[in-house]
Design a protein around this motif. Structure first.
Motif, PDB file in Angstrom:
ATOM      1  N   LEU B 220       0.720  -1.092   0.056  1.00 58.09           N
ATOM      2  CA  LEU B 220       0.119   0.042  -0.013  1.00 58.09           C
ATOM      3  C   LEU B 220       0.765   1.243   0.002  1.00 58.09           C
ATOM      4  O   LEU B 220       0.548   2.153  -0.511  1.00 58.09           O
ATOM      5  CB  LEU B 220      -0.928   0.126   1.331  1.00 58.09           C
ATOM      6  N   ARG B 224       0.986  -0.401   8.293  1.00 56.45           N
ATOM      7  CA  ARG B 224      -0.136  -0.954   8.986  1.00 56.45           C
ATOM      8  C   ARG B 224      -0.925   0.089  10.282  1.00 56.45           C
ATOM      9  O   ARG B 224      -1.896   0.232  10.162  1.00 56.45           O
ATOM     10  CB  ARG B 224      -0.262  -2.377   9.457  1.00 56.45           C
ATOM     11  N   VAL B 227      -2.143   3.207   9.129  1.00 58.64           N
ATOM     12  CA  VAL B 227      -3.663   3.042   8.659  1.00 58.64           C
ATOM     13  C   VAL B 227      -4.634   2.737  10.044  1.00 58.64           C
ATOM     14  O   VAL B 227      -5.774   3.369   9.841  1.00 58.64           O
ATOM     15  CB  VAL B 227      -3.951   1.704   7.688  1.00 58.64           C
ATOM     16  N   PRO B 234     -14.683   3.411   5.762  1.00 58.55           N
ATOM     17  CA  PRO B 234     -14.313   2.647   4.691  1.00 58.55           C
ATOM     18  C   PRO B 234     -12.866   3.003   4.195  1.00 58.55           C
ATOM     19  O   PRO B 234     -12.184   1.745   4.035  1.00 58.55           O
ATOM     20  CB  PRO B 234     -15.232   2.945   3.451  1.00 58.55           C
ATOM     21  N   PRO B 235     -12.426   4.106   4.068  1.00 57.54           N
ATOM     22  CA  PRO B 235     -10.707   4.165   3.995  1.00 57.54           C
ATOM     23  C   PRO B 235      -9.963   3.417   4.663  1.00 57.54           C
ATOM     24  O   PRO B 235      -9.006   2.923   4.366  1.00 57.54           O
ATOM     25  CB  PRO B 235     -10.562   5.620   4.253  1.00 57.54           C
ATOM     26  N   ALA B 237     -10.938   0.622   6.675  1.00 56.57           N
ATOM     27  CA  ALA B 237     -11.384  -0.651   6.608  1.00 56.57           C
ATOM     28  C   ALA B 237     -10.495  -1.239   5.317  1.00 56.57           C
ATOM     29  O   ALA B 237      -9.861  -2.341   5.358  1.00 56.57           O
ATOM     30  CB  ALA B 237     -12.777  -0.976   6.546  1.00 56.57           C
ATOM     31  N   ALA B 238     -10.454  -0.496   4.055  1.00 55.59           N
ATOM     32  CA  ALA B 238      -9.981  -0.753   2.920  1.00 55.59           C
ATOM     33  C   ALA B 238      -8.635  -0.905   3.022  1.00 55.59           C
ATOM     34  O   ALA B 238      -7.874  -1.726   2.582  1.00 55.59           O
ATOM     35  CB  ALA B 238     -10.432  -0.057   1.756  1.00 55.59           C
ATOM     36  N   GLY B 239      -7.743   0.075   3.736  1.00 55.32           N
ATOM     37  CA  GLY B 239      -6.405   0.142   3.942  1.00 55.32           C
ATOM     38  C   GLY B 239      -6.015  -1.005   4.750  1.00 55.32           C
ATOM     39  O   GLY B 239      -4.970  -1.479   4.517  1.00 55.32           O
ATOM     40  N   LEU B 240      -6.806  -1.229   5.781  1.00 58.26           N
ATOM     41  CA  LEU B 240      -6.322  -2.536   6.897  1.00 58.26           C
ATOM     42  C   LEU B 240      -6.567  -3.816   5.975  1.00 58.26           C
ATOM     43  O   LEU B 240      -5.694  -4.862   6.234  1.00 58.26           O
ATOM     44  CB  LEU B 240      -7.184  -2.535   8.012  1.00 58.26           C
ATOM     45  N   LEU B 241      -7.503  -4.010   5.118  1.00 56.78           N
ATOM     46  CA  LEU B 241      -7.680  -5.236   4.325  1.00 56.78           C
ATOM     47  C   LEU B 241      -6.248  -5.232   3.697  1.00 56.78           C
ATOM     48  O   LEU B 241      -5.724  -6.473   3.356  1.00 56.78           O
ATOM     49  CB  LEU B 241      -8.984  -5.597   3.500  1.00 56.78           C
ATOM     50  N   HIS B 242      -6.050  -4.097   2.653  1.00 55.89           N
ATOM     51  CA  HIS B 242      -4.931  -4.301   2.066  1.00 55.89           C
ATOM     52  C   HIS B 242      -3.746  -4.670   2.524  1.00 55.89           C
ATOM     53  O   HIS B 242      -3.088  -5.513   2.008  1.00 55.89           O
ATOM     54  CB  HIS B 242      -4.813  -3.065   0.949  1.00 55.89           C
TER      55      HIS B 242
END
Lengths: 350, 286
Positions: B220, B224, B227, B234-235, B237-242
């Protein structure tokens, strides 16, 4: 002790997370008052470790840390040995079990593995010692084989090949391979070099003695399958989605309509909308920029997933259950436990 | 990878075999080779990734130098009997193959040898510079690779046996044939790939040209913790998923450190777009 057994069949293409979902569902179902068994096929090593599964065996073993849960890993060869012993005479059984072809077929023929799975499921149902059985199906033909195997297996044994090899009447073992008046066999003989067809015919003749009992068995198994709750698992990728469609289209004959589609690795659709709005509360412009770009990419994936899945569930009138995409693969008992938490609509099934 | 005459592409189900097969075929054709992309399974994956509705038993021209075909079970048996085994014309091949197709459902090795025979037969025809075979998934690949040996072990004499021996020679010739394995950076796929490599090497069935890691996520560019410190939504959550997925995949990438990687493609919608993009990436290593 006989119980009312609830059976769940978890099916779908290879690689979509069937085994993980099966294990998670079984953990949800199991409890001190609800003896549950999950029958897996080829689990990933860490998942196998979590379930304490170390060898192929149809004999369930208790899962450490989960009250009331047992697990097993399909041993197709053992299932077939059981079938042969149960449905044929002792001397035929012995001959079959020594037969080269029997071994090869039991190990390699995809429908044979599927039939073994259905047979093992049925034996578990008949044992009367389970409140819930969760069956993870072998992935061949996107799980279709699991439903077609009972009739296919019966057809194979009673079918055309044997007729072709041995003629209309069942001959004695010694006379089964006569060329007279059978020119096709003569050609096959030059191509295949003799002994092969004879061996196959002999094997099928032995199998044939089991036919009536096996055909009756296939009908029983199909009834169990029809009574079970079938759930089809997929990701939003085109290949498994195509398998789901096949499942709904081609399974009408055996009439086991899946009760729901489970979308694994689902992304929240709200990400797609959120990606269009400005991001607030992150003062650092670089961080904000990266997270925004990232949200746009994943939001696009979420949108793509919805497009792929929309319609499938609607067209067949079944609910779509979305299991979220998590970054750490759920392989320990704890993560399997929360994997299905908060999945809308799940309580109707587990 | 593209220098030999025959390249099989396999991997665990769902890792992107067809996409990679199509990408390599597109790339090889662009380099001026006359290429046949061949699907060994019934599935439509290869056709979609080549950008056509369907493939047929007769090779179809897709673009300059690029042709596509598939192994159609009934035709393949006909061809195997008629052309590959050079059965005399007087013999009713169609009738025989009808009868044999029933046998093929039960006797070990028959279905497999017919399917394996097709790409090898295409190589023998000397019509192509390169045949790329989108092979069955790893779980079934073993019985296909072993089919020539299974047959020679099973059939003591006859034309089938001789043919099987010839197939085995072409398969195991490292100047002619090789196998490319595709994986994703995930536990099950990587482990299955490593087990298959060990087995194939031990059996010396075919040269393994390499492993390709597909759908690899780029980092990313943020730690981590950074993030995690941003507000809920959402920003984050999507960052943590990535970042979580990148961390999880790194373990599996470390176990195949020197192999080429293909990126996870965001925003690509059709299979044709995917393979076209992958062909560009493959340029650097294939």
């Amino acid at each position: 002790m006989t119980r009312e057994t609830k059976t769940y069949i978890i099916t779908g293409a290879g690689g979509v997370g069937k085994t993980t979902i099966s294990a998670a569902a079984a953990i949800r179902l199991a409890g001190p008052d609800r003896r549950t068994v999950v029958m897996t096929v080829d689990p990933a090593r860490r998942l196998a470790d979590a379930l304490d599964l170390h060898t192929l065996s149809n004999e369930p073993t208790p899962v450490p840390g989960v009250s009331g849960l047992w697990a097993s890993t399909l041993d197709a060869s053992a299932s077939w040995e059981g079938v042969v012993h149960r449905y044929s005479d002792p001397e035929v059984a012995d001959r079959l079990l020594e037969n080269h072809y029997f071994r090869a077929i039991a190990d390699r023929f995809p429908a044979a593995q599927a039939f073994a799975a259905t047979e093992t499921m049925s034996t578990m149902i008949e044992s009367g010692s389970w409140d819930a059985i969760v069956v993870d199906t072998p992935p061949s033909a996107g799980g279709l084989d699991f439903f077609l195997a009972p009739s296919q297996t019966a057809d194979l044994i009673g079918g055309k090949l044997l007729h072709w090899l041995t003629g209309a009447q069942l001959p004695g073992r010694r006379f089964l391979y006569r060329f007279t008046g059978r020119p096709l066999l003569k050609i096959a003989d030059t191509v295949l070099g003799g002994a092969l067809l004879e061996d196959v015919a002999e094997f099928l003749l032995d199998l044939r003695t089991m036919y009536d009992r096996l055909a009756a068995r296939a009908l029983t198994i199909q009834r169990y399958q029809q009574r079970a709750t079938t759930l089809v698992v997929t990701t939003a990728d085109p290949a498994p989605v195509a398998e789901v469609l096949r499942f709904f289209e081609e399974l009408t004959e055996v009439a086991v309509a899946p009760a729901a589609v489970i979308l694994n690795r689902a992304l929240p659709l709200e990400w797609a909308d959120a990606a269009r709005r400005p991001i607030r509360g992150i003062p650092d412009a670089e961080v904000r920029g990266i997270l925004k770009a990232n949200l746009t990419r994943w939001g696009g994936e979420a949108r793509r997933q919805t497009t792929a899945m929309e319609g499938i569930a609607g067209r067949y009138g079944v609910p779509l259950l979305s299991v979220p995409w998590v970054s750490e693969p759920p392989i320990a008992v704890e993560s399997l436990t929360w994997l299905l938490d908060g999945v809308d609509g799940l309580d109707a099934f587990f | 990878m593209l220098d030999r005459r025959l390249l099989f592409v396999s991997g665990k189900g769902g890792v992107g075999k067809s996409a990679v097969s199509a990408a390599l075929a597109i790339l090889a054709a662009r380099r001026g080779k006359r290429v046949l992309a061949l699907s060994m399974t019934d599935q439509i994956g290869l056709a979609a990734h080549l950008g056509v509705d369907e493939l047929t038993y007769e090779p179809v021209r897709i673009s300059p130098g690029l042709y596509g075909t598939l192994v159609d079970r009934s035709h393949a048996l006909d061809e195997y009997l008629g052309l590959q085994l050079r059965m005399p014309r007087s013999i009713p091949t169609r009738q025989l193959s009808n009868a044999l197709s029933v046998l093929a459902d039960t006797a070990p090795g028959i279905r497999e040898i017919v399917t394996m025979g097709k790409p090898i037969f295409e190589v023998w025809r000397e019509e192509w510079d390169l045949v790329i075979a989108d092979a069955p998934p790893l779980g079934q690949l073993q019985s296909y690779l072993a089919a020539p040996q299974t047959i020679t072990g099973l059939v003591p004499t006859g034309a089938v046996r001789e043919q099987a021996a010839r197939l085995e020679t072409t398969l195991s010739d490292p100047a002619m044939s090789s196998l490319l394995l595709v994986t994703t950076p995930e536990e099950l796929a990587v482990q299955e790939t490593r087990e298959a490599i060990a087995h194939i090497d031990a059996e010396r069935q075919i040269l393994i040209a390499g492993v390709i890691a597909n759908r690899v996520l780029d980092p990313l560019g943020l730690n981590r913790d950074v993030v995690a410190a941003t507000p809920d939504g959402p920003p984050r959550a999507a960052g943590l998923l990535h970042t979580g997925l990148v961390e999880a995949q790194s373990v599996w990438l470390e176990s195949i450190p020197h192999d080429p990687r293909l990126p996870f493609l965001f925003g690509f919608h059709t299979p044709g777009e995917v393979s076209a993009r992958l062909a560009e990436v493959c340029e650097s290593f294939a």
